[in-house]
Each structure stands twice: as structure tokens, then as C-alpha cells.
Design a protein around this motif. Structure first.
Motif, PDB file in Angstrom:
ATOM      1  N   VAL A   1     -70.697 123.028  33.908  1.00 27.35           N
ATOM      2  CA  VAL A   1     -71.483 123.419  32.736  1.00 27.35           C
ATOM      3  C   VAL A   1     -71.024 124.789  32.244  1.00 27.35           C
ATOM      4  CG1 VAL A   1     -73.451 122.142  33.653  1.00 27.35           C
ATOM      5  CG2 VAL A   1     -73.368 124.630  33.906  1.00 27.35           C
ATOM      6  N   ARG A   2     -71.429 125.093  31.015  1.00 28.02           N
ATOM      7  CA  ARG A   2     -71.136 126.412  30.452  1.00 28.02           C
ATOM      8  C   ARG A   2     -72.163 127.421  30.975  1.00 28.02           C
ATOM      9  NH1 ARG A   2     -67.887 125.912  25.658  1.00 28.02           N
ATOM     10  NH2 ARG A   2     -66.394 124.327  26.291  1.00 28.02           N
ATOM     11  N   PRO A   3     -71.738 128.676  31.105  1.00 33.04           N
ATOM     12  CA  PRO A   3     -72.660 129.703  31.615  1.00 33.04           C
ATOM     13  C   PRO A   3     -73.994 129.744  30.864  1.00 33.04           C
ATOM     14  CG  PRO A   3     -70.453 130.594  31.469  1.00 33.04           C
ATOM     15  CD  PRO A   3     -70.390 129.213  30.888  1.00 33.04           C
ATOM     16  N   ALA A   4     -73.962 129.521  29.548  1.00 32.06           N
ATOM     17  CA  ALA A   4     -75.187 129.639  28.754  1.00 32.06           C
ATOM     18  C   ALA A   4     -76.261 128.642  29.193  1.00 32.06           C
ATOM     19  CB  ALA A   4     -74.878 129.447  27.273  1.00 32.06           C
ATOM     20  N   GLN A   5     -75.833 127.585  29.900  1.00 34.90           N
ATOM     21  CA  GLN A   5     -76.808 126.587  30.336  1.00 34.90           C
ATOM     22  C   GLN A   5     -77.459 126.947  31.673  1.00 34.90           C
ATOM     23  OE1 GLN A   5     -73.593 123.776  28.956  1.00 34.90           O
ATOM     24  NE2 GLN A   5     -75.219 122.330  29.486  1.00 34.90           N
TER      25      GLN A   5
ATOM     26  N   PHE B   1     -67.397 134.332  31.034  1.00 35.63           N
ATOM     27  CA  PHE B   1     -66.725 133.930  29.805  1.00 35.63           C
ATOM     28  C   PHE B   1     -67.448 132.702  29.234  1.00 35.63           C
ATOM     29  CE2 PHE B   1     -63.019 135.540  32.487  1.00 35.63           C
ATOM     30  CZ  PHE B   1     -63.271 136.857  32.121  1.00 35.63           C
ATOM     31  N   PRO B   2     -68.117 132.865  28.092  1.00 33.84           N
ATOM     32  CA  PRO B   2     -69.021 131.805  27.621  1.00 33.84           C
ATOM     33  C   PRO B   2     -68.296 130.556  27.124  1.00 33.84           C
ATOM     34  CG  PRO B   2     -68.870 133.560  25.991  1.00 33.84           C
ATOM     35  CD  PRO B   2     -68.114 134.030  27.204  1.00 33.84           C
ATOM     36  N   HIS B   3     -67.005 130.685  26.809  1.00 30.94           N
ATOM     37  CA  HIS B   3     -66.292 129.533  26.247  1.00 30.94           C
ATOM     38  C   HIS B   3     -65.644 128.675  27.324  1.00 30.94           C
ATOM     39  CE1 HIS B   3     -63.425 132.680  26.891  1.00 30.94           C
ATOM     40  NE2 HIS B   3     -62.396 131.937  26.554  1.00 30.94           N
ATOM     41  N   MET B   4     -65.881 129.030  28.578  1.00 28.84           N
ATOM     42  CA  MET B   4     -65.296 128.255  29.681  1.00 28.84           C
ATOM     43  C   MET B   4     -66.409 127.714  30.576  1.00 28.84           C
ATOM     44  SD  MET B   4     -62.334 130.806  30.946  1.00 28.84           S
ATOM     45  CE  MET B   4     -61.145 131.484  29.800  1.00 28.84           C
ATOM     46  N   THR B   5     -66.113 126.619  31.258  1.00 27.90           N
ATOM     47  CA  THR B   5     -67.080 126.126  32.229  1.00 27.90           C
ATOM     48  C   THR B   5     -67.166 127.117  33.387  1.00 27.90           C
ATOM     49  OG1 THR B   5     -65.411 124.956  33.507  1.00 27.90           O
ATOM     50  CG2 THR B   5     -66.486 123.720  31.724  1.00 27.90           C
TER      51      THR B   5
ATOM     52  N   ARG C   1     -74.152 127.317  21.012  1.00 27.20           N
ATOM     53  CA  ARG C   1     -74.705 128.441  21.764  1.00 27.20           C
ATOM     54  C   ARG C   1     -74.963 129.563  20.800  1.00 27.20           C
ATOM     55  NH1 ARG C   1     -69.319 130.359  22.397  1.00 27.20           N
ATOM     56  NH2 ARG C   1     -68.358 128.633  21.358  1.00 27.20           N
ATOM     57  N   ALA C   2     -75.760 130.484  21.255  1.00 24.97           N
ATOM     58  CA  ALA C   2     -76.117 131.592  20.379  1.00 24.97           C
ATOM     59  C   ALA C   2     -74.969 132.581  20.310  1.00 24.97           C
ATOM     60  CB  ALA C   2     -77.382 132.270  20.885  1.00 24.97           C
ATOM     61  N   VAL C   3     -73.910 132.182  19.641  1.00 29.73           N
ATOM     62  CA  VAL C   3     -72.799 133.114  19.493  1.00 29.73           C
ATOM     63  C   VAL C   3     -73.122 134.089  18.377  1.00 29.73           C
ATOM     64  CG1 VAL C   3     -70.981 131.633  20.331  1.00 29.73           C
ATOM     65  CG2 VAL C   3     -71.618 131.531  17.932  1.00 29.73           C
ATOM     66  N   ALA C   4     -72.673 135.309  18.579  1.00 28.40           N
ATOM     67  CA  ALA C   4     -72.852 136.305  17.531  1.00 28.40           C
ATOM     68  C   ALA C   4     -71.741 136.110  16.514  1.00 28.40           C
ATOM     69  CB  ALA C   4     -72.799 137.708  18.121  1.00 28.40           C
ATOM     70  N   ALA C   5     -71.927 135.146  15.620  1.00 27.46           N
ATOM     71  CA  ALA C   5     -70.890 134.881  14.621  1.00 27.46           C
ATOM     72  C   ALA C   5     -70.781 136.081  13.693  1.00 27.46           C
ATOM     73  CB  ALA C   5     -71.236 133.634  13.829  1.00 27.46           C
ATOM     74  N   PRO C   6     -69.563 136.534  13.460  1.00 27.90           N
ATOM     75  CA  PRO C   6     -69.402 137.683  12.581  1.00 27.90           C
ATOM     76  C   PRO C   6     -69.748 137.293  11.152  1.00 27.90           C
ATOM     77  CG  PRO C   6     -67.280 136.731  13.085  1.00 27.90           C
ATOM     78  CD  PRO C   6     -68.281 135.980  13.898  1.00 27.90           C
ATOM     79  N   ASP C   7     -70.248 138.226  10.403  1.00 33.88           N
ATOM     80  CA  ASP C   7     -70.554 137.957   9.003  1.00 33.88           C
ATOM     81  C   ASP C   7     -69.260 137.896   8.224  1.00 33.88           C
ATOM     82  OD1 ASP C   7     -73.267 137.647   8.743  1.00 33.88           O
ATOM     83  OD2 ASP C   7     -73.598 139.782   9.040  1.00 33.88           O
ATOM     84  N   LEU C   8     -68.827 136.696   7.965  1.00 38.84           N
ATOM     85  CA  LEU C   8     -67.578 136.563   7.224  1.00 38.84           C
ATOM     86  C   LEU C   8     -67.895 136.179   5.801  1.00 38.84           C
ATOM     87  CD1 LEU C   8     -64.930 134.856   9.415  1.00 38.84           C
ATOM     88  CD2 LEU C   8     -64.738 136.972   8.143  1.00 38.84           C
ATOM     89  N   ASP C   9     -67.295 136.872   4.899  1.00 40.95           N
ATOM     90  CA  ASP C   9     -67.551 136.598   3.503  1.00 40.95           C
ATOM     91  C   ASP C   9     -66.198 136.433   2.825  1.00 40.95           C
ATOM     92  OD1 ASP C   9     -68.706 136.285   1.111  1.00 40.95           O
ATOM     93  OD2 ASP C   9     -69.087 138.415   0.765  1.00 40.95           O
ATOM     94  N   VAL C  10     -65.458 135.460   3.289  1.00 41.87           N
ATOM     95  CA  VAL C  10     -64.099 135.298   2.795  1.00 41.87           C
ATOM     96  C   VAL C  10     -64.110 134.425   1.553  1.00 41.87           C
ATOM     97  CG1 VAL C  10     -61.793 134.571   3.366  1.00 41.87           C
ATOM     98  CG2 VAL C  10     -63.286 135.414   5.143  1.00 41.87           C
ATOM     99  N   GLU C  11     -63.652 134.980   0.494  1.00 42.56           N
ATOM    100  CA  GLU C  11     -63.512 134.165  -0.707  1.00 42.56           C
ATOM    101  C   GLU C  11     -62.098 133.644  -0.780  1.00 42.56           C
ATOM    102  OE1 GLU C  11     -64.951 136.145  -4.135  1.00 42.56           O
ATOM    103  OE2 GLU C  11     -66.578 137.063  -3.008  1.00 42.56           O
ATOM    104  N   LEU C  12     -61.943 132.600  -1.550  1.00 37.25           N
ATOM    105  CA  LEU C  12     -60.644 131.948  -1.548  1.00 37.25           C
ATOM    106  C   LEU C  12     -59.694 132.552  -2.570  1.00 37.25           C
ATOM    107  CD1 LEU C  12     -61.777 128.286  -1.015  1.00 37.25           C
ATOM    108  CD2 LEU C  12     -61.052 129.995   0.634  1.00 37.25           C
ATOM    109  N   ASP C  13     -60.217 133.263  -3.547  1.00 37.03           N
ATOM    110  CA  ASP C  13     -59.307 133.860  -4.516  1.00 37.03           C
ATOM    111  C   ASP C  13     -58.857 135.216  -4.009  1.00 37.03           C
ATOM    112  OD1 ASP C  13     -61.098 136.003  -6.438  1.00 37.03           O
ATOM    113  OD2 ASP C  13     -62.149 134.592  -5.130  1.00 37.03           O
TER     114      ASP C  13
END
Ligand code: ATP
Ligand code: MG
Lengths: 249, 259
Positions: free
Chosen positions: A141-145, A98-102, B234-246
Motif C-alpha cells: 500500500v501507499r504510505p498515505a493509507q 515517499f508518497p508516490h511509492m508503495t 491523495r491529498a497532494v499539495a498541487a501547485p497553483d498552475l495557471d498555464v495558458e496556452l498562448d
């Protein structure tokens, strides 16, 4: 380095005639596997033959359509699957930490939430287990490290912290850089020597030859041939197994 | 007087601003915060329920969540606030009396929930299926795995979009003036507008605008900061969010279905 602390409770494992289809796609066609108490079975076979699927039916991440899985001779298909999975540890190719935990939290989460251990006890169990895989100094540390090899050792420690009776390994070293493979295989060999019942899906034929009691060759959803490493590697009966071995050895 | 200085006076009459300032600080600001913060809390809780219903395997949860989201994202915020605030007022009268705040907060929350639900859903669905498998292999039930492992990761990835939604809420809270506010219930916008109406000078309204910026601009920067931290961290796979406020904008969720 001894990895296992309490494997006195190891059980025998039997997979009997397990069938499984994903929709129309018949993946397991009557797979059988026997592992004695404290024994280690290595499962080898070509890609797509159903090795990962077989492992997942053992801890019921996937429910088999037909057939049976027995621990110490008793079917587990009637058990509560969540309780069953606490008794069967599993280690994945991609670690699935789980990457968000130590690292420590990765280990204590299940101890606290499932085993209901108080925080300090959970931490103590986790630290002991990390120490056994040589990573006590990485607790915070976090797993990613961590390197891939370290992450996989954490994943093994996480599974062992729950004191499983059986361990399943799905290509635990396939995602690792070559120089990190040895460390992880070493941990697994120690665990096997300490008497853990294990099913190891692997491409590491050297490991299978040295550590396994049984080598099972899977092809097209069945275990085509199984036996002691010497018999399987030196005196393979089935032409498909001989062809497979000629490709990988 | 030349036209330019008249224009200047219209917006930057310091005396008019000074006159409105105390009420802005002691009445308007707290009321705006009360509306925005309570709607943010309720809207986030409802949004999380919608997100989980939206990825449920049960059609009877997925469907209502879908319809709800379409309706509350599709209506103008002003219409929703009037429909709920006025339409339910007789009911509210019996429960808590003539105070328009509960229904105002409810309406704001229901609108925010539709957007926040989509944001959370996109985040949750962006978490790799392997995470769920890893948690289930340890013995966690589906619900525990979601709650302890999947949702915390998913929410983290969409925090910037969530903060954007809070900014929208702060601004939309001005719309509760439709519901009729007594002096002590007025929020920033209404106070500015009242001063502007009685003096014929827009300076107080401009002051109200400055208060909104005081709240929203730091949040905007907080979004950027969180965004940067998430990217660096960290290299998180952030989702492509395209949220507009209106209300016309729709987020574009991507990623795998964690079952
Ligand atoms: N969840 C799934 N849904 C549908 N088909 C699947 C699923 N998981 C696996 N399969 C299919 O089942 C077959 C066996 O897959 P499995 O992963 O068990 O093979 P494997 O022996 O582990 O292969 P590898 O050595 O490449 O890991 C493959 O054809 C695969 O495409
Ligand atoms: Mg596999």
C-alpha cells in the motif's frame, strides 16, 4: 518483537564542541555528546535549543562550522557524506516517506540503488524488516493509507534496512496521535535493547527515563548537563534544567 | 440560391470533404502526429533540463535557463518557426537535405520546452523540502534524490498542465507550413488549406479542424481525468498552475525551494 536483526556492528559516537550558525544566527555553540557503543542517548530541551540541528550535524545533513563528530573514535568529517549517511539512519517527526511509492518500494529504493542489491534480494530484506516492525501485510500500500504510527514504523524499517551503525530519531512520536505513540516507542525501545547506538531527541520523558543510558539536556546550543537518567531527572544540577523539568514532568 | 444555403455549402460541402478525406487520413494525420509527438518528446526532455537548471544553486545554470524561457515564451510561435526553419535551412540542407521537418520539429520543441520547463519547475518546487531531506538521509546524493524522489513527484503533480502543453503543440504543428512543404509532407492544416484554395470552398479546412478536435478533445478530457485522479488519490499539495496556452500566458509557480 525484536526490531534489529544485525546490530553487531554498532559503533560509539562522540560529538565534540560542534558550532553552527545559520547566517548571523548562532544555533550550536559548542555542543558535546558521548554515546557508548550500543548505548542510547536521549536529548531533551526547550524548543529552538538546537536539538534537531545537532542531529543533522551528526549525519552531516548540515556541515558543522567547527568541532568534530567521531564514530568509534574516528572523525567522520573527512568521509564522503553520502556514504556516511548510509551508515547513520535517521527518522523524522514527519516520517518523510515517499508518497508516490508503495511501502515496499520505500524500503527497496535505497537497497537497490545504493547497496546495489538485486531486486529479489532487496525485496527479501525489505519484507524481513517490515515484518520486524509488524507491517509485512502493508508492503503493497501507499504510505498515505497507513496511520501515522504505521508510517513511522515504516520509516524506521526503511532506515534499518540499510543496516546502519547509528540511528538518529528527531521527535519520532511528536506528530502522532497519543494512542499511536506507544507502538513506535516500543519499536525504538526494542532497538535500543538489541544494542543499536541511538540518539533520540524526544519530549517523552518516560521513554528517556526507562530506555536511555544518557540523558542530555540542551539549551541555547550547548549540552548543558548530561548523565544517567536518574541523575538528570532526580538530581539536576543546573537551574535551567530544573526549571525545564518542572515544566515537562 | 439563397444566402443561407450558400453559407451552408461553403462549410458543409460533403463532396469536397469526401474528396479531401483520404489525403487527410493517409498524409495529413500521420504528419501532424509525427510533428507533434517528436516535438513533445524533445520538448519535454529539454523542458526537464531547463527546469533542473532553473532551480540549480549555480547562477550560471539558473540565468541562461531564465533568459531562454523568457525569449521563447515571449516570441510569437510563427516568428520562432520562421527564424529557425528558414534561418537554419542552409545548415540543415548540408546535414539532412531539403526536408523542413527536422527544423520544424526543432522550432516546435524549443518553444514547447520553454513552457514545459516552467511547468516542471513549478511541480518540482512544490515538493516539500522534507522529501529531499528524507532521501539524502538515506545516503542518496543530491542528483539521485532529485532523479528518484523529487522529480517523479513533481512531474506527477503537473501532469494536467503538461498535457495542456501537448494540446498546444498539436495545434502549433500547423505552423510548419511556413517552411514550405512538398505534397507528401503536408500536415492536416496545409491539406485542408490547399483544397480550400483550389475549390474556393472551406469545407476541407473545416474537415481539418475536425481532425484537430479529434486529437485535442480527448486530451482535454484526459487532463480532467488525471486532475481528478490526482485530487482524489491523495491529498497532494498541487501547485497553483495557471498555464495558458498562448505565448502571453505565464505559469505561476508556487511552493518551497527544495534546495
Ligand atoms: N535551515 C535553517 N535556517 C535558519 N535557521 C534555522 C534552520 N533550521 C533551524 N534554524 C533555527 O535554529 C534554531 C534551532 O532550531 P532546531 O530545529 O535545531 O531546534 P529544536 O531544538 O529542534 O527545536 P524544536 O524542539 O522546536 O524542534 C531555531 O531558532 C531555528 O529557527
Ligand atoms: Mg526539532
Amino acid at each position: 518483537m525484536s526490531t534489529a536483526t544485525a546490530t553487531a556492528t554498532s559503533v560509539s559516537l562522540a560529538v565534540r564542541d560542534v558550532h553552527l550558525a545559520f547566517g548571523q544566527h548562532q544555533v550550536l555553540r559548542g555542543a558535546d555528546l558521548e554515546v557508548a557503543r550500543g548505548g542510547t542517548a536521549c536529548v531533551i530541551g526547550p524548543s529552538g535549543s538546537g536539538k534537531s540541528t545537532l542531529l543533522r550535524t551528526i549525519n552531516r545533513l548540515i556541515e558543522p562550522d567547527r568541532g568534530d563528530v567521531l564514530l568509534d573514535g574516528r572523525s567522520v568529517l573527512g568521509d564522503d557524506p553520502d556514504a556516511l549517511r548510509q551508515r547513520i539512519g535517521m527518522v523524522f517527526q514527519q516520517f518523510n516517506l515517499f508518497p508516490h511509492m508503495t511501502v515496499l518500494r520505500n524500503l527497496t529504493l535505497a537497497l537497490r540503488k545504493l547497496k546495489k542489491l538485486p531486486e529479489d534480494e532487496a525485496v527479501q530484506v525489505a519484507r524481513t524488516q517490515l515484518d520486524l516492525v509488524g507491517l509485512a501485510h502493508k508492503a503493497d500500500v501507499r504510505p498515505a493509507q497507513l496511520s501515522g504510527g504505521q508510517q513511522q514504523r515504516v520509516a524506521i524499517a526503511r532506515a534499518l534496512a540499510l543496516r546502519p551503525q547509528v540511528m538518529l530519531f528527531d521527535e519520532a512520536t511528536s506528530a502522532l496521535d497519543p494512542e499511536l505513540v506507544k507502538g513506535v516507542l516500543g519499536v525504538m525501545a526494542d532497538l535500543s535493547a538489541a544494542g543499536m547506538t541511538m540518539v533520540v531527541v524526544t519530549h517523552e520523558m518516560g521513554f528517556a527515563r526507562e530506555v536511555a543510558d544518557t540523558v542530555a539536556f540542551m539549551d541555547a546550543g550547548v549540552v548543558l548537563e548530561a548523565g544517567p537518567p536518574a541523575a538528570v531527572f532526580e538530581a539536576a544540577e543546573h537551574p535551567r534544567l530544573r526549571r525545564f523539568l518542572s515544566q515537562v514532568l | 440560391m439563397d444566402p443561407l444555403s450558400t453559407l451552408w455549402e461553403t462549410f458543409f460541402d460533403w463532396d469536397a470533404m469526401r474528396e479531401a478525406l483520404p489525403e487527410m487520413v493517409t498524409v495529413g494525420l500521420p504528419n501532424t502526429l509525427i510533428l507533434a509527438v517528436s516535438a513533445a518528446l524533445l520538448g519535454s526532455v529539454l523542458g526537464m533540463l531547463l527546469a533542473v537548471a532553473g532551480i540549480s544553486r549555480t547562477r550560471w545554470l539558473r540565468w541562461p535557463a531564465r533568459v531562454y524561457t523568457d525569449v521563447f515564451r515571449g516570441l510569437p510561435a510563427a516568428a520562432t518557426i520562421l527564424l529557425i526553419g528558414v534561418g537554419l535551412a542552409p545548415l540543415g540542407m548540408q546535414v539532412w537535405g531539403p526536408n523542413p521537418y527536422p527544423l520544424g520539429v526543432l522550432a516546435l520543441s524549443l518553444i514547447a520546452a520553454a513552457y514545459i520547463g516552467e511547468i516542471f519547475r513549478a511541480g518540482i518546487q512544490s515538493v516539500e523540502a522534507a522529501q529531499l531531506e528524507g532521501a539524502r538521509a538515506l545516503g542518496f546524493s543530491w542528483g539521485e534524490a532529485m532523479r528518484l524522489v523529487i522529480v517523479p513527484q513533481g512531474v506527477r503533480r503537473v501532469l494536467p498542465a503538461w498535457v495542456n502543453q501537448l494540446i498546444a503543440l498539436i495545434k502549433d504543428s500547423s505552423l510548419v507550413y511556413f517552411l514550405g512543404l512538398v505534397a507528401s509532407q503536408r500536415e492536416l492544416f496545409r491539406i485542408g488549406q490547399d483544397y480550400a484554395a483550389t475549390t474556393g470552398n472551406e469545407s476541407a479546412l473545416l474537415l481539418a479542424g475536425l481532425f484537430y478536435l479529434l486529437l485535442t478533445v480527448p486530451l482535454t478530457h484526459a487532463v480532467n481525468w488525471i486532475d481528478r485522479r490526482l485530487r482524489q488519490g491523495r491529498a497532494v499539495a498541487a501547485p497553483d498552475l495557471d498555464v495558458e496556452l498562448d505565448p502571453a500566458g505565464a505559469p505561476a509557480p508556487t511552493g518551497k525551494d527544495p534546495r
